[in-house]
Design a protein around this motif. Structure first.
Motif, PDB file in Angstrom:
ATOM      1  N   ASP A 185       0.886  -1.095   0.092  1.00 63.69           N
ATOM      2  CA  ASP A 185      -0.170   0.010   0.179  1.00 63.69           C
ATOM      3  C   ASP A 185       1.072   1.214  -0.143  1.00 63.69           C
ATOM      4  O   ASP A 185       2.060   1.032   0.107  1.00 63.69           O
ATOM      5  CB  ASP A 185      -1.034   0.044   1.200  1.00 63.69           C
ATOM      6  N   SER A 186       0.241   2.433  -0.106  1.00 61.94           N
ATOM      7  CA  SER A 186       1.112   3.472  -0.214  1.00 61.94           C
ATOM      8  C   SER A 186       2.007   3.758   0.687  1.00 61.94           C
ATOM      9  O   SER A 186       1.973   3.668   1.863  1.00 61.94           O
ATOM     10  CB  SER A 186       0.048   4.759   0.188  1.00 61.94           C
ATOM     11  N   VAL A 187       3.169   4.129   0.118  1.00 57.74           N
ATOM     12  CA  VAL A 187       4.456   4.426   0.841  1.00 57.74           C
ATOM     13  C   VAL A 187       4.436   5.927   1.436  1.00 57.74           C
ATOM     14  O   VAL A 187       4.853   7.010   0.773  1.00 57.74           O
ATOM     15  CB  VAL A 187       5.617   4.115   0.205  1.00 57.74           C
ATOM     16  N   GLU A 188       3.873   6.176   2.646  1.00 58.50           N
ATOM     17  CA  GLU A 188       3.671   7.743   3.156  1.00 58.50           C
ATOM     18  C   GLU A 188       5.038   8.264   3.479  1.00 58.50           C
ATOM     19  O   GLU A 188       5.026   9.544   3.659  1.00 58.50           O
ATOM     20  CB  GLU A 188       2.860   7.557   4.432  1.00 58.50           C
ATOM     21  N   SER A 189       6.079   7.649   4.123  1.00 55.51           N
ATOM     22  CA  SER A 189       7.326   8.061   4.325  1.00 55.51           C
ATOM     23  C   SER A 189       8.388   7.545   4.039  1.00 55.51           C
ATOM     24  O   SER A 189       8.347   6.374   4.059  1.00 55.51           O
ATOM     25  CB  SER A 189       7.024   8.342   5.691  1.00 55.51           C
ATOM     26  N   VAL A 190       9.457   8.202   3.708  1.00 54.29           N
ATOM     27  CA  VAL A 190      10.884   7.452   3.406  1.00 54.29           C
ATOM     28  C   VAL A 190      11.949   8.113   3.970  1.00 54.29           C
ATOM     29  O   VAL A 190      11.629   9.493   4.282  1.00 54.29           O
ATOM     30  CB  VAL A 190      11.001   7.414   1.756  1.00 54.29           C
ATOM     31  N   ALA A 191      12.909   7.711   4.448  1.00 52.44           N
ATOM     32  CA  ALA A 191      14.127   8.285   5.192  1.00 52.44           C
ATOM     33  C   ALA A 191      15.485   7.722   4.819  1.00 52.44           C
ATOM     34  O   ALA A 191      15.371   6.548   5.184  1.00 52.44           O
ATOM     35  CB  ALA A 191      13.781   8.498   6.683  1.00 52.44           C
ATOM     36  N   PHE A 192      16.315   8.452   4.319  1.00 51.16           N
ATOM     37  CA  PHE A 192      17.563   8.009   4.473  1.00 51.16           C
ATOM     38  C   PHE A 192      18.103   8.178   6.054  1.00 51.16           C
ATOM     39  O   PHE A 192      17.780   9.141   6.798  1.00 51.16           O
ATOM     40  CB  PHE A 192      18.688   8.815   3.756  1.00 51.16           C
ATOM     41  N   HIS A 193      19.274   7.332   6.316  1.00 50.84           N
ATOM     42  CA  HIS A 193      19.865   7.456   7.583  1.00 50.84           C
ATOM     43  C   HIS A 193      20.617   8.710   7.447  1.00 50.84           C
ATOM     44  O   HIS A 193      21.408   9.072   6.590  1.00 50.84           O
ATOM     45  CB  HIS A 193      20.951   6.391   7.711  1.00 50.84           C
ATOM     46  N   PRO A 194      20.628   9.768   8.666  1.00 56.83           N
ATOM     47  CA  PRO A 194      20.998  10.987   8.431  1.00 56.83           C
ATOM     48  C   PRO A 194      22.425  11.077   8.716  1.00 56.83           C
ATOM     49  O   PRO A 194      23.009  12.070   8.165  1.00 56.83           O
ATOM     50  CB  PRO A 194      20.405  11.716   9.823  1.00 56.83           C
ATOM     51  N   SER A 195      23.229  10.058   9.119  1.00 57.93           N
ATOM     52  CA  SER A 195      24.543  10.334   9.161  1.00 57.93           C
ATOM     53  C   SER A 195      25.355   9.531   8.041  1.00 57.93           C
ATOM     54  O   SER A 195      26.572   9.369   8.155  1.00 57.93           O
ATOM     55  CB  SER A 195      25.017   9.592  10.554  1.00 57.93           C
ATOM     56  N   GLY A 196      24.777   8.845   7.042  1.00 55.31           N
ATOM     57  CA  GLY A 196      25.255   8.246   6.119  1.00 55.31           C
ATOM     58  C   GLY A 196      25.372   6.647   6.184  1.00 55.31           C
ATOM     59  O   GLY A 196      26.147   6.014   5.160  1.00 55.31           O
ATOM     60  N   GLN A 197      25.009   6.290   7.357  1.00 56.68           N
ATOM     61  CA  GLN A 197      24.987   4.521   7.601  1.00 56.68           C
ATOM     62  C   GLN A 197      24.197   3.989   6.474  1.00 56.68           C
ATOM     63  O   GLN A 197      23.145   4.639   5.781  1.00 56.68           O
ATOM     64  CB  GLN A 197      24.616   4.251   8.741  1.00 56.68           C
ATOM     65  N   PRO A 198      24.448   2.879   6.117  1.00 56.72           N
ATOM     66  CA  PRO A 198      23.881   2.220   4.646  1.00 56.72           C
ATOM     67  C   PRO A 198      22.296   1.732   4.952  1.00 56.72           C
ATOM     68  O   PRO A 198      22.055   0.554   4.735  1.00 56.72           O
ATOM     69  CB  PRO A 198      24.656   1.143   4.256  1.00 56.72           C
ATOM     70  N   PHE A 199      21.454   2.596   5.515  1.00 61.82           N
ATOM     71  CA  PHE A 199      20.097   2.286   5.630  1.00 61.82           C
ATOM     72  C   PHE A 199      19.139   3.114   5.244  1.00 61.82           C
ATOM     73  O   PHE A 199      19.674   4.520   5.291  1.00 61.82           O
ATOM     74  CB  PHE A 199      19.798   2.161   7.453  1.00 61.82           C
ATOM     75  N   VAL A 200      18.176   2.658   4.702  1.00 64.64           N
ATOM     76  CA  VAL A 200      16.938   3.475   4.166  1.00 64.64           C
ATOM     77  C   VAL A 200      15.667   2.820   4.848  1.00 64.64           C
ATOM     78  O   VAL A 200      15.788   1.722   5.129  1.00 64.64           O
ATOM     79  CB  VAL A 200      16.639   3.722   2.690  1.00 64.64           C
ATOM     80  N   ALA A 201      14.969   3.647   5.398  1.00 61.40           N
ATOM     81  CA  ALA A 201      13.504   3.144   6.013  1.00 61.40           C
ATOM     82  C   ALA A 201      12.363   3.875   4.976  1.00 61.40           C
ATOM     83  O   ALA A 201      12.351   4.980   4.851  1.00 61.40           O
ATOM     84  CB  ALA A 201      13.500   3.984   7.421  1.00 61.40           C
ATOM     85  N   THR A 202      11.319   2.770   5.056  1.00 58.91           N
ATOM     86  CA  THR A 202      10.094   3.173   4.472  1.00 58.91           C
ATOM     87  C   THR A 202       9.023   2.933   5.098  1.00 58.91           C
ATOM     88  O   THR A 202       9.085   1.797   5.932  1.00 58.91           O
ATOM     89  CB  THR A 202       9.871   2.490   2.918  1.00 58.91           C
TER      90      THR A 202
END
Length: 438
Positions: free
Chosen positions: A324-341
């Protein structure tokens, strides 16, 4: 700590109402009303079926921004939602709220002497978004009335109104280093103004501002839902219901590249469950930049998400884990290799930013409206079940949960000092929760 109180002191008019004290308790006039009575009052104002199960109120402070209303003898109307909340980047004791009653609130939740909030009036329709500038001294708000207003975050005065958008303003976003403001509109345009301020910014009535339109970015074929300056301030990126993300040169107004993402194979030609009527499945509704300004990530209503390279002007990854709709996305703010959805399907997914492989999936009992990284590997979510949660991105375990709202959440922001999280709800309130160890 709540530092910064001595730096930015909000002007409090004599007739302002005390909404909450330092510990978030009721003001003197409400001292005798315990939590049970408050719940009963809310249940009387709202259909019982719509009131969420709330076992306790974990809030350190609560702002009743939009109370239930109605004439005597009639059932009161439900309170108006609080659609947006944002901490002041330079003063972690100050937050702003954009509300469904056409007003903005400046709130100092830890302020214990006198009123701790002021109401800013100037919009003629719902306030959708708020954003402080990099100095913390200016606040911008955007509303469904198509207006963008700039306020003093110190005195609460309206400094200037920025004209331009012909329909509702979907977001407002300041340049990371200067007083240049961006706004995206339902009318398919993106506007950029220079806000020049003169006078004493700390004095009541001593400050003036003037906004000059610098660019109108045109080219989208549907409403502009989200966007902003890259962290280095050199580019503007906008995302739209037309399914494209456009990269703009802020100096010339030129569109340097258009990303048109492929639809999810299983959703070809259809919108996700969270899509509004007339909204296609490839409509973009969320956006985030990598900390080094080299990548942008977008989320779609059909559950798709994409990472693109701004330097190479190409799509790097297509992710299709959500339903379903991906309402929010976020790269890790300090450059660690994570993104969150975060998605309306009730899941938070943490991805490996190098391979786009999902690392952990965190299930919620309702749709996820916002995800935001905290310290280290912690990621925060606000959910339609009325609760804020903190997850360990390495293990996928929920390590903390905060409640107190009786309607779904609409917005959330972690304070710049990492000590608090503020969230807002359909129930007309905003609440601050302490992130200190329980």
């Amino acid at each position: 700590g709540t530092g910064g109180d001595e730096d930015l002191e909000v002007f409090m008019p004599e007739d302002a109402e005390v909404v909450a004290d330092l510990e978030g308790q009721a003001s003197d006039s409400e001292e005798d009303m315990d939590l049970e009575e408050q719940d009963m009052e809310l249940e009387g104002a709202l259909p019982v079926d719509d009131v969420l199960d709330c076992e306790r109120d974990d809030a350190r402070a609560c702002l009743v921004a939009c109370e239930a209303s109605g004439s005597s003898g009639k059932d009161p109307e439900p309170p108006k939602p609080v659609y947006a909340v944002k901490w002041n980047p330079k003063d972690p004791s100050m937050a702003a709220c954009g509300c469904g009653d056409d007003r903005v609130r400046l709130w100092k939740p830890y302020h214990s002497e006198g009123a701790n909030s002021i109401t800013l009036e100037g919009h003629e329709d719902t306030v959708i978004d708020v954003d402080f500038d990099a100095t913390g001294k200016l606040l911008a708000s955007g509303g469904m009335d198509g207006r963008v207003l700039v306020w003093s975050a110190i005195t609460g005065e309206l400094l200037c109104a920025l004209e331009g958008p012909g329909e509702a303003v979907e977001f407002v976003s300041w340049h990371p280093a200067g007083r240049v403001l961006l706004a995206g509109s339902e009318d398919m345009t993106l506007w950029m103004w220079n806000v020049a301020v003169s006078g004493d910014e700390a004095a009541q009535g001593g400050c003036k501002a003037e906004g000059q339109c610098m660019q109108v970015f045109t080219g989208h074929q549907a409403g502009v839902t989200c966007g902003g300056f890259t962290p280095n301030g050199k580019l503007v990126v906008s995302a739209s219901l037309d399914g494209t993300a456009r990269v703009w040169n802020p100096r010339t107004g030129e569109c340097q590249h258009t990303f048109a993402f492929e639809a999810k194979p299983s959703q070809e030609g259809a919108g996700g469950e969270g899509a509004d009527e007339g909204e296609s499945g490839n409509a973009l509704v969320s956006l985030s930049f990598s900390h080094d300004s080299t990548m942008v990530m977008c989320g779609r209503v059909d559950g798709g998400a994409h990472v693109a390279s701004l330097a190479a002007s190409r799509v790097l990854f297509d992710m299709s884990e959500h339903k379903d709709s991906v309402e929010s996305v976020a790269f890790h703010p300090s450059g660690q290799p994570f993104v969150a959805t975060g998605s309306l399907d009730g899941s938070l997914v943490v991805w490996d930013a190098n391979t786009a492989a999902p690392r952990v999936t965190c299930a919620h009992p309702g749709g996820v409206i916002r995800v935001q990284w905290g310290d280290g590997a912690f990621v925060y979510t606000c959910c339609l079940d009325g609760r804020v949660r903190r997850w360990d991105a390495r293990s996928g375990q929920c390590d903390r949960e905060w409640q107190g709202f009786v309607k779904p959440l609409l917005s959330m922001d972690v304070s710049p000092d990492g000590g608090s999280v503020v969230a807002s709800s359909d129930d007309g309130t905003a609440r601050v929760f302490s992130l200190a160890a329980a």
